[in-house]
Design a protein around this motif. Structure first.
Motif, PDB file in Angstrom:
ATOM      1  N   ARG A  75      30.035 111.275  40.950  1.00  0.00           N
ATOM      2  CA  ARG A  75      29.157 111.114  42.115  1.00  0.00           C
ATOM      3  C   ARG A  75      28.307 109.859  41.961  1.00  0.00           C
ATOM      4  O   ARG A  75      27.809 109.580  40.880  1.00  0.00           O
ATOM      5  N   LEU A 131      27.673 110.700  47.288  1.00  0.00           N
ATOM      6  CA  LEU A 131      29.091 110.725  47.618  1.00  0.00           C
ATOM      7  C   LEU A 131      29.829 111.026  46.326  1.00  0.00           C
ATOM      8  O   LEU A 131      29.694 110.283  45.343  1.00  0.00           O
ATOM      9  N   TRP A 133      36.532 114.919  48.767  1.00  0.00           N
ATOM     10  CA  TRP A 133      35.349 114.067  48.880  1.00  0.00           C
ATOM     11  C   TRP A 133      34.195 114.937  49.342  1.00  0.00           C
ATOM     12  O   TRP A 133      34.368 115.796  50.211  1.00  0.00           O
ATOM     13  N   ALA A 136      30.188 114.634  50.625  1.00  0.00           N
ATOM     14  CA  ALA A 136      29.003 113.863  51.031  1.00  0.00           C
ATOM     15  C   ALA A 136      27.832 114.835  51.099  1.00  0.00           C
ATOM     16  O   ALA A 136      27.964 115.932  51.654  1.00  0.00           O
TER      17      ALA A 136
END
Length: 174
Positions: free
Chosen positions: A40, A67, A81, A83
């Motif tokens: 991250r 992220l 992924w 966020a």
């Protein structure tokens, strides 16, 4: 983690200082359930508030936007992924460079399964973490810490297997 993904994360870390009003950046590497590897990058915006908890402890906080990439393992592994935006509360001793922290924030995942056995039900997830660390260097510019993080959908939708990560975090304060 693929070399291209790791390069993209490191590149984002070095681009962060050029954004407006950011107070710090971080790089976190971790390991989670089902042999999931996590990396991250994050940016931090301080609240510029301090609360005296006792003669020796001060509370503060910041927003952390991150992220992450999770590399799945197991049967039918997938990479995800993640966020996130998280308010982080930090408790720091006024007589040392040691800190404790805790947080609860929102995460948006690119996929809802890391493998055939671990599903998250929805892309919207909630993440909480507890951690500790030390500031060091000139003007305490550097941080080295540990975080235990749990991410799940808080029962919004089945399946809600969630995932836990143990991670090491390196931070830089501008």
């Amino acid at each position: 983690m693929t070399k291209a993904a790791l390069f993209a994360l490191f590149s984002a870390l070095f681009a962060i200082p050029h954004a407006h009003a950011i107070n710090g950046a971080g790089l976190e590497l971790g390991h989670g359930n089902d042999s999931t590897e996590m990396a991250r990058v994050s940016a931090r915006w301080d609240w510029d508030k301090r609360w005296s908890v006792s003669d020796n402890w001060i509370a503060s906080g910041f927003w952390e936007a991150g992220l992450a990439r999770w590399d799945g393992d197991g049967i039918n592994p997938q990479d995800i992924w993640d966020a996130s935006i998280t308010p982080v509360f930090r408790l720091r001793s006024g007589i040392s460079k040691f800190y404790l922290e805790g947080a609860i924030g929102a995460h948006l995942l690119s996929k809802t399964h890391i493998n055939s056995q671990r599903g998250f039900g929805t892309s919207l997830q909630f993440g909480d973490h507890v951690g500790f660390g030390w500031n060091f260097g000139d003007r305490d510019r550097y941080e080295l810490g540990y975080r235990l993080q749990h991410v799940s959908n808080a029962g919004l939708k089945e399946p809600n297997n969630g995932i836990n990560f143990h991670s090491i975090r390196f931070g830089y304060n501008y």
